[in-house]
Write a protein that holds these residues in place. Structure first.
Motif, PDB file in Angstrom:
ATOM      1  N   GLN A  55      -1.801   0.874 -14.421  1.00 47.05           N
ATOM      2  CA  GLN A  55      -0.654   0.164 -14.991  1.00 47.05           C
ATOM      3  C   GLN A  55      -0.656   0.280 -16.521  1.00 47.05           C
ATOM      4  O   GLN A  55       0.401   0.329 -17.144  1.00 47.05           O
ATOM      5  CB  GLN A  55      -0.666  -1.302 -14.552  1.00 47.05           C
ATOM      6  CG  GLN A  55      -0.455  -1.475 -13.059  1.00 47.05           C
ATOM      7  CD  GLN A  55      -0.610  -2.921 -12.600  1.00 47.05           C
ATOM      8  OE1 GLN A  55      -0.465  -3.858 -13.365  1.00 47.05           O
ATOM      9  NE2 GLN A  55      -0.921  -3.097 -11.320  1.00 47.05           N
ATOM     10  N   ALA A  58       0.696   3.755 -17.212  1.00 50.60           N
ATOM     11  CA  ALA A  58       2.157   3.788 -17.057  1.00 50.60           C
ATOM     12  C   ALA A  58       2.850   3.127 -18.245  1.00 50.60           C
ATOM     13  O   ALA A  58       3.874   3.623 -18.744  1.00 50.60           O
ATOM     14  CB  ALA A  58       2.557   3.101 -15.753  1.00 50.60           C
ATOM     15  N   HIS A  61       2.697   5.448 -21.249  1.00 54.62           N
ATOM     16  CA  HIS A  61       3.633   6.559 -21.052  1.00 54.62           C
ATOM     17  C   HIS A  61       5.066   6.124 -21.353  1.00 54.62           C
ATOM     18  O   HIS A  61       5.850   6.873 -21.932  1.00 54.62           O
ATOM     19  CB  HIS A  61       3.517   7.081 -19.611  1.00 54.62           C
ATOM     20  CG  HIS A  61       4.429   8.230 -19.311  1.00 54.62           C
ATOM     21  ND1 HIS A  61       4.220   9.501 -19.814  1.00 54.62           N
ATOM     22  CD2 HIS A  61       5.577   8.289 -18.589  1.00 54.62           C
ATOM     23  CE1 HIS A  61       5.191  10.301 -19.399  1.00 54.62           C
ATOM     24  NE2 HIS A  61       6.025   9.589 -18.663  1.00 54.62           N
ATOM     25  N   GLN A  62       5.386   4.889 -20.987  1.00 51.17           N
ATOM     26  CA  GLN A  62       6.749   4.378 -21.129  1.00 51.17           C
ATOM     27  C   GLN A  62       7.063   3.911 -22.550  1.00 51.17           C
ATOM     28  O   GLN A  62       8.205   4.029 -23.009  1.00 51.17           O
ATOM     29  CB  GLN A  62       6.940   3.213 -20.150  1.00 51.17           C
ATOM     30  CG  GLN A  62       8.372   2.800 -19.938  1.00 51.17           C
ATOM     31  CD  GLN A  62       8.498   1.751 -18.844  1.00 51.17           C
ATOM     32  OE1 GLN A  62       7.528   1.351 -18.219  1.00 51.17           O
ATOM     33  NE2 GLN A  62       9.707   1.290 -18.620  1.00 51.17           N
TER      34      GLN A  62
END
Length: 196
Positions: A55, A58, A61-62
């Motif tokens: 998480q 992620a 990355h976002q």
């Protein structure tokens, strides 16, 4: 700005949410840091810690550019989740400074209280901790590491289990585990670690 312009990502511990970092967020923001935090799901140990680490991957990355460096702070269970991200998911190539706060780096006896997968992984000599501790010095070598601990910690048993064999250790006379995120001495030590 007298310190790194890196954004700082804060990762909470067992049963916490990102709001546990309110005092730290306020303190660092006033000094010019850009603060990020997320809520790990679930936060109760029912999920294995590597899943929680994904998480973080992620979120990075976002929210961060592909080559953007950032600094990472992990508290308690979040200290192990962040280490997995750093050591197994390539975070050591992105993170410049890492601050581990009252994390069960060598396990905690309090993790025998619940049978959930993520809690079992925080027991002394768990398979996950053995794996992470096997190459901690080489995996975290590219990162500026600081670990904070208090000898009065009643969640990390024994308290010295927080110690890492790399980086700078800071012992603080803070009387309670959660106060490591609000005690003025801890806030000052965290800011100093993010300035090195």
């Amino acid at each position: 700005m007298t310190h790194s312009p890196n954004p700082v990502l804060l990762i909470h511990g067992f049963l916490d949410r990102h709001t546990v970092f309110k005092p730290l967020t306020r303190y660092l923001s006033q000094q010019g840091w850009e603060i990020h935090a997320l809520d790990l799901q679930p936060n109760d140990g029912r999920q294995a810690l590597p899943v929680l680490a994904s998480q973080i991957e992620a979120y990075v990355h976002q929210h961060f550019g592909a080559t953007q460096r950032f600094d990472l702070v992990g508290f308690s269970m979040g200290g192990i989740v962040t280490r997995y991200y750093l050591q197994r998911l390539g975070g050591n190539r992105r993170v410049e400074r890492y601050v581990s706060i009252s994390a069960p780096n060598n396990g905690t006896l309090s993790a025998y209280g619940l049978p959930f997968p993520g809690i079992r992984q925080m027991r002394p000599d768990s398979e996950l901790l053995q794996d992470l501790n096997r190459d901690v010095a080489t995996a975290l070598e590219p990162v500026k590491v600081t670990w904070l601990w208090t000898p009065f910690d009643l969640m990390i048993l024994p308290a010295k289990s927080t110690k890492l064999p790399i980086g700078t250790g800071v012992q603080l006379p803070v009387p309670l585990h959660p106060w490591m995120l609000s005690d003025p001495r801890a806030l000052k030590a965290i800011a100093k670690a993010l300035q090195q």
